[in-house]
Write a protein that holds these residues in place. Structure first.
Motif, PDB file in Angstrom:
ATOM      1  N   PHE A 252      11.402  -5.188   7.977  1.00  0.00           N
ATOM      2  CA  PHE A 252      10.239  -5.939   8.450  1.00  0.00           C
ATOM      3  C   PHE A 252       9.142  -5.891   7.393  1.00  0.00           C
ATOM      4  O   PHE A 252       9.178  -5.075   6.469  1.00  0.00           O
ATOM      5  CB  PHE A 252       9.715  -5.390   9.789  1.00  0.00           C
ATOM      6  N   TYR A 253       8.179  -6.791   7.540  1.00  0.00           N
ATOM      7  CA  TYR A 253       7.036  -6.847   6.631  1.00  0.00           C
ATOM      8  C   TYR A 253       5.930  -5.931   7.129  1.00  0.00           C
ATOM      9  O   TYR A 253       5.712  -5.794   8.339  1.00  0.00           O
ATOM     10  CB  TYR A 253       6.509  -8.275   6.508  1.00  0.00           C
ATOM     11  N   VAL A 254       5.251  -5.285   6.182  1.00  0.00           N
ATOM     12  CA  VAL A 254       4.144  -4.381   6.495  1.00  0.00           C
ATOM     13  C   VAL A 254       2.898  -4.868   5.760  1.00  0.00           C
ATOM     14  O   VAL A 254       2.915  -4.995   4.527  1.00  0.00           O
ATOM     15  CB  VAL A 254       4.465  -2.937   6.067  1.00  0.00           C
ATOM     16  N   ASN A 255       1.854  -5.183   6.481  1.00  0.00           N
ATOM     17  CA  ASN A 255       0.581  -5.577   5.876  1.00  0.00           C
ATOM     18  C   ASN A 255      -0.285  -4.329   5.692  1.00  0.00           C
ATOM     19  O   ASN A 255      -0.563  -3.614   6.654  1.00  0.00           O
ATOM     20  CB  ASN A 255      -0.141  -6.593   6.761  1.00  0.00           C
ATOM     21  N   VAL A 256      -0.665  -4.075   4.448  1.00  0.00           N
ATOM     22  CA  VAL A 256      -1.432  -2.879   4.111  1.00  0.00           C
ATOM     23  C   VAL A 256      -2.868  -3.283   3.789  1.00  0.00           C
ATOM     24  O   VAL A 256      -3.104  -4.119   2.908  1.00  0.00           O
ATOM     25  CB  VAL A 256      -0.804  -2.134   2.921  1.00  0.00           C
ATOM     26  N   ASP A 257      -3.808  -2.718   4.486  1.00  0.00           N
ATOM     27  CA  ASP A 257      -5.223  -3.026   4.286  1.00  0.00           C
ATOM     28  C   ASP A 257      -5.850  -1.940   3.411  1.00  0.00           C
ATOM     29  O   ASP A 257      -6.476  -0.992   3.904  1.00  0.00           O
ATOM     30  CB  ASP A 257      -5.933  -3.122   5.636  1.00  0.00           C
ATOM     31  N   SER A 258      -5.656  -2.077   2.103  1.00  0.00           N
ATOM     32  CA  SER A 258      -6.210  -1.098   1.161  1.00  0.00           C
ATOM     33  C   SER A 258      -6.417  -1.785  -0.187  1.00  0.00           C
ATOM     34  O   SER A 258      -5.524  -2.500  -0.668  1.00  0.00           O
ATOM     35  CB  SER A 258      -5.272   0.096   0.999  1.00  0.00           C
ATOM     36  N   PRO A 259      -7.569  -1.588  -0.834  1.00  0.00           N
ATOM     37  CA  PRO A 259      -7.831  -2.252  -2.117  1.00  0.00           C
ATOM     38  C   PRO A 259      -6.918  -1.766  -3.240  1.00  0.00           C
ATOM     39  O   PRO A 259      -6.811  -2.418  -4.272  1.00  0.00           O
ATOM     40  CB  PRO A 259      -9.300  -1.897  -2.407  1.00  0.00           C
ATOM     41  N   ASN A 260      -6.259  -0.635  -3.070  1.00  0.00           N
ATOM     42  CA  ASN A 260      -5.396  -0.098  -4.114  1.00  0.00           C
ATOM     43  C   ASN A 260      -3.942  -0.522  -3.978  1.00  0.00           C
ATOM     44  O   ASN A 260      -3.099  -0.103  -4.766  1.00  0.00           O
ATOM     45  CB  ASN A 260      -5.468   1.437  -4.094  1.00  0.00           C
ATOM     46  N   PHE A 261      -3.647  -1.361  -2.986  1.00  0.00           N
ATOM     47  CA  PHE A 261      -2.275  -1.781  -2.737  1.00  0.00           C
ATOM     48  C   PHE A 261      -2.205  -3.295  -2.630  1.00  0.00           C
ATOM     49  O   PHE A 261      -3.207  -3.972  -2.366  1.00  0.00           O
ATOM     50  CB  PHE A 261      -1.746  -1.162  -1.441  1.00  0.00           C
ATOM     51  N   ALA A 262      -0.981  -3.818  -2.819  1.00  0.00           N
ATOM     52  CA  ALA A 262      -0.740  -5.225  -2.525  1.00  0.00           C
ATOM     53  C   ALA A 262      -0.917  -5.462  -1.027  1.00  0.00           C
ATOM     54  O   ALA A 262      -0.902  -4.524  -0.222  1.00  0.00           O
ATOM     55  CB  ALA A 262       0.667  -5.618  -2.974  1.00  0.00           C
TER      56      ALA A 262
END
Length: 338
Positions: A252-262
């Motif tokens: 599955f897709y994971v949305n990451v809310d962090s300025p240091n990650f895609a």
């Protein structure tokens, strides 16, 4: 290798094996077209290729530890993992040699975490429950012909997927499968798959199946590389019992809310499930399935969307645990194909 991809591979590697619910020898049945035989056998072996299929599975508690950028990261407990999958397969176009099928798939994945160490970075583990909603659609074109005087199936498929945040990727595959041997008790097929997907760990691999019914016995062995090794037998008039192992994946897709990650990553979980399977045909149109046993986790990785899985940024190791799965399949056209 995600589930829509595995589903389409099923169309290539199981086309000619004996069918659950028929008489003991297929050769005693009235002659039928290659396409009808292939379609019937595929649906008997793979519930997700039927018109409608619904599955719920749950794996039990296990400990895990993880690494982020090759450094020790979080550890804790996965109290439970639950998955619900619904799939629809609609025939779009059909002739004696050609077939075009459209497929839709919805997958809900839920992780229940506990005793997670607190860190400044969160990938997707956190105390409590985390949910993921993923969708995919595929169109598959299949051609039935002969090669070296042997029946052969060619397939080309296009897949688009995403999650509740939107569409994410477009990928494809092509392949073929043909008979090496077919007798009253033994069927052997050989084939190959080519992936049109830069993230695939293996861009090409062969497929091989071996189905053999033991002499003077109700038992048979069903081996499909790379998907399963099962020993099966009928139970009563409408049931089938199997014992063995199957290989599969949860992705599955994971949305990451962090300025240091895609922004978007893909989580891939490869697993082997060993235990028992019982299937029961309630009618020509409705089949129920129950399975349970031990689940072993081979590889669990998080990779930036569109990047090869070998370039993962995160991985975890999970202890083996118990699991169970229930499912129901509906094929409104099954009665017309008898």
């Amino acid at each position: 290798m995600n589930k829509p991809t595995l589903l389409i591979i099923a169309f290539l590697i199981t086309a000619f094996a004996p069918v659950f619910g028929q008489e003991k020898e297929n050769t005693e049945q009235p002659a039928d077209s290659l396409q009808q035989k292939a379609s019937q056998s595929i649906k008997e072996k793979f519930p997700r290729t039927r018109i409608l299929n619904f599955e719920y599975d749950q794996s039990l508690s296990r400990d895990f530890n993880s690494e982020l950028f090759d450094q020790e990261f979080q550890e804790g407990e996965i109290k439970a993992q639950r998955n619900f999958n619904a799939s629809v397969n609609i025939p779009i176009y059909k002739t004696r040699k050609w077939g075009v099928t459209g497929s839709l798939n919805y997958q809900f994945s839920e992780f229940e975490f506990d005793n997670i160490e607190t860190t400044d970075i969160t990938v997707f583990e956190q105390d409590g429950t985390v949910n993921f909603h993923n969708f995919s659609a595929a169109i598959s074109s299949t051609y039935f012909s002969t090669l070296f005087k042997k029946p052969v199936i060619y397939n080309a498929s296009l897949i688009v997927d995403g999650n509740d945040e939107g569409l994410e990727r477009l990928k494809g595959l092509a392949g073929l499968s043909f008979i090496l041997k077919r007798t009253k008790r033994t069927t052997i097929t050989l084939g190959a798959i080519v992936f049109i997907d830069p993230t695939s760990q293996i861009p090409f691999f062969p497929t091989f199946t071996y189905n053999h019914r033991f002499k003077n016995s109700k038992w048979e062995v069903d081996f499909i590389l790379p998907q399963r090794l099962l020993f099966r037998r009928p139970v009563g008039k409408n049931g089938r019992f199997s014992i063995g192992s199957t290989f599969g994946s949860t992705g599955f897709y994971v949305n990451v809310d962090s300025p240091n990650f895609a922004e978007v990553f893909e989580y891939s979980q490869l697993e082997i499930k060993s235990g028992i399977i019982y299937e029961h045909r309630f009618s020509n149109y409705l089949i129920g399935t129950f399975q349970g046993g031990i689940q072993n986790f081979i590889s669990n990785r998080l990779t930036e969307k569109g990047e090869p899985t070998g370039d993962f940024i995160y991985k975890n190791e999970q202890d083996a645990t118990g699991y169970f799965q229930v499912g129901f399949s509906i094929d409104p056209f099954a009665g017309k194909k008898k």
